[in-house]
Design an enzyme around this catalytic site. Structure first.
Site, short mmCIF file in Angstrom:
data_model
loop_
_atom_site.label_atom_id
_atom_site.label_comp_id
_atom_site.label_asym_id
_atom_site.label_seq_id
_atom_site.Cartn_x
_atom_site.Cartn_y
_atom_site.Cartn_z
N HIS A 256 0.84 -1.21 0.00
CA HIS A 256 0.00 0.00 0.00
C HIS A 256 0.87 1.26 0.00
CE1 HIS A 256 -3.66 2.31 1.27
NE2 HIS A 256 -2.73 3.11 1.80
N GLU A 257 1.83 1.31 0.90
CA GLU A 257 2.68 2.51 0.97
C GLU A 257 3.60 2.63 -0.24
OE1 GLU A 257 1.85 4.70 2.95
OE2 GLU A 257 0.60 3.47 4.28
N HIS A 260 1.80 4.64 -2.80
CA HIS A 260 1.97 6.08 -2.58
C HIS A 260 3.37 6.53 -3.01
CE1 HIS A 260 -1.73 6.98 -0.50
NE2 HIS A 260 -1.51 6.10 0.46
N GLU A 286 -4.46 7.92 -3.13
CA GLU A 286 -5.00 6.69 -2.57
C GLU A 286 -5.36 5.68 -3.65
OE1 GLU A 286 -5.82 4.44 0.92
OE2 GLU A 286 -4.71 6.30 0.54
#
Length: 491
Positions: A256-257, A260, A286
């Protein structure tokens, strides 16, 4: 030099100072000694004071007045749009108020952390009430008679209003609730069992970061209580966390990170330290983290590859085959924590927070009523009661640090990711074969070329529309979720 050149040179220094301020925040979450919190609050306030002064420097207004946007190219006009929006916004907020907010929210983070550890919302409530009071004052200054929450939302998702989101979320909620109810009646999927060495988790998680294209020469992976990504351009850092009985928390927080971080690392080099050198909005940001984590990382194809990596790292771990592993990765189960929620129920967590924070900002809900309101809404939405504040109203850091208007961008990002996934799958019909081999490059390249490289060049919804070929809406996400979870649970 022209007025435009002067303005961009001045803005470059402001951007650089903003990166330094961000690095202070990263350090506070990862390496700062606990006893340094009071001094760090002073440092953060001083940096915010300097940045605020630069953002409202009268010379910026003079340069903006002297520049004819019609004489600029597309990049120049986009730079002006961002600088003008920031200047006009910041000029509305008194410097003293901005400094007070920076100082309070830095200190508030430590107070929240202690209250969370002690499961004592009442110990944090007075500080939260003060944060809300100052943020409402800021919102009123920004709104200039308009909707306070919309003014705050504009910091994170320009062009979107609370009413827009209320309509979108209102159409999502019954579909998600119905699918969730059907799954609760289906045969359950067993959770992962056993313990998993945390050192081995970190080794595999760094491999996953590289698998998804994270450039470790311009970044690093550290541990924090709440995973996050920080920085842009040539210094983009991420954090994750480990749990000996839940390695998925580590692996999917990392993926997830990385979504980003990849966005920030892949913005065109010409935009470095300019207004276009960061992600255009939190919703678009996001969308990248969620599509990396879910549509790619939790896909049947990729989890088949990850199953083999898990066996290499931990040996036999009680899951019989790739199909069972896919179901385990995507298991829908009861839980209190938003960041640990399954893909289906995650949006229900966000919708809860969206409604509560709008009520807090409007004054319809008081801080003294917040814990009870949270617990009542949670039980209504999820079917079981909150057992302690750290699993409820104290679980997120966003409100303690003043990020009102941020929460809805998580669900908006899921909606955007649904649109992007639909278009990406049409463009890459052989993608699953690549993912089954642990090769994400086709997907990450498509996202880099169609979304990430632009940075702030286009407005948020324009970015998604250009990439997906149509205006964003919730239908692709809901269709994807229905198909995926109906297949896993045979409903």
């Amino acid at each position: 030099m022209t007025a435009y050149d002067d303005l961009m040179e001045f803005n470059r220094d402001t951007q650089a100072l903003g990166q330094v301020a961000g690095r202070l925040g990263w350090d506070q979450e990862t390496m700062m000694p606990r006893g340094a919190a009071p001094q760090r609050a002073e440092e953060m306030a001083a940096m915010e004071s300097i940045l605020h002064a630069r953002r409202i420097d009268p010379r910026v207004g003079d340069w903006l007045s002297a520049i004819d946007d019609k004489t600029l190219d597309e990049v120049g006009r986009a730079n002006m749009r961002h600088i003008r929006r920031s200047f006009e916004r910041t000029s509305k907020v008194p410097a003293a108020l901005a400094t007070r907010i920076a100082k309070l929210t830095s200190a508030s983070q430590g107070i929240w952390a202690e209250a969370r550890a002690d499961n004592d919302f009442k110990a944090f409530a007075p500080t939260l009430a003060e944060v809300i009071m100052l943020k409402r004052e800021e919102g009123q200054a920004l709104a200039a008679g308009g909707d306070v929450y919309d003014a705050m939302l504009a910091d994170y998702e320009p062009g979107t209003t609370g009413a827009d989101l209320e309509a979108m979320f209102g159409s999502m909620r019954p579909v998600l609730s119905e699918l969730r109810a059907a799954i609760r009646e289906a045969k359950p999927v067993a959770p992962l069992s056993g313990e998993y060495d945390e050192g081995a988790q970190m080794k595999l998680t760094r491999q996953l970061a590289k698998t998804f294209g994270y450039d470790m020469t311009r970044g690093r992976v550290d541990k924090a209580v709440h995973p996050f990504s920080s920085g842009s351009g040539l210094d983009v850092r991420i954090t994750t966390r480990t749990n000996p009985i839940d390695p998925f928390n580590c692996f999917y927080s990392t993926i997830h990170e990385v979504g980003h971080a990849a966005y920030e690392q892949n913005i065109h080099a010409d935009h470095l330290l300019t207004p276009l050198g960061s992600g255009v909005s939190m919703g678009v940001h996001e969308s990248q983290s969620r599509i990396y984590e879910n549509q790619i990382g939790r896909s049947r194809a990729f989890t088949g590859w990850l199953f083999g990596q898990m066996k290499d790292a931990f040996g036999e771990f009680g899951v019989k085959d790739e199909d069972a592993f896919y179901a385990t990765v995507n298991r829908v189960g009861d839980g209190f924590i938003r960041t640990e929620a399954d893909e289906l129920q995650y949006n229900l967590h966000v919708l809860l927070r969206f409604d509560l924070e709008r009520a807090l900002m409007s004054g319809d809900l008081q801080v003294s009523e917040l814990e009870a309101a949270w617990n009542d809404r949670f039980e209504a939405d999820f079917g079981f009661a909150v057992d302690k504040p750290s699993n409820g109203v104290l679980q997120d850091v966003h409100w303690p640090v003043g990020l009102f208007g941020y929460f809805p961008t998580y669900s908006l990002g899921n909606v955007y990711a649904g649109c992007l996934n639909e278009a990406m799958r049409q463009a890459l019909p052989g993608l699953d074969a690549d993912l089954a081999a642990g090769d994400t490059s086709a997907a990450t390249t498509w996202l880099r070329e169609n979304v990430q490289t632009h940075g702030g060049l286009y407005e948020p919804r324009d970015v998604i529309e250009r990439a997906s070929g149509k205006a964003p809406d919730e239908a692709p996400l809901l269709a994807y979720l229905k198909e995926k979870f109906s297949g896993i649970y045979n409903i």
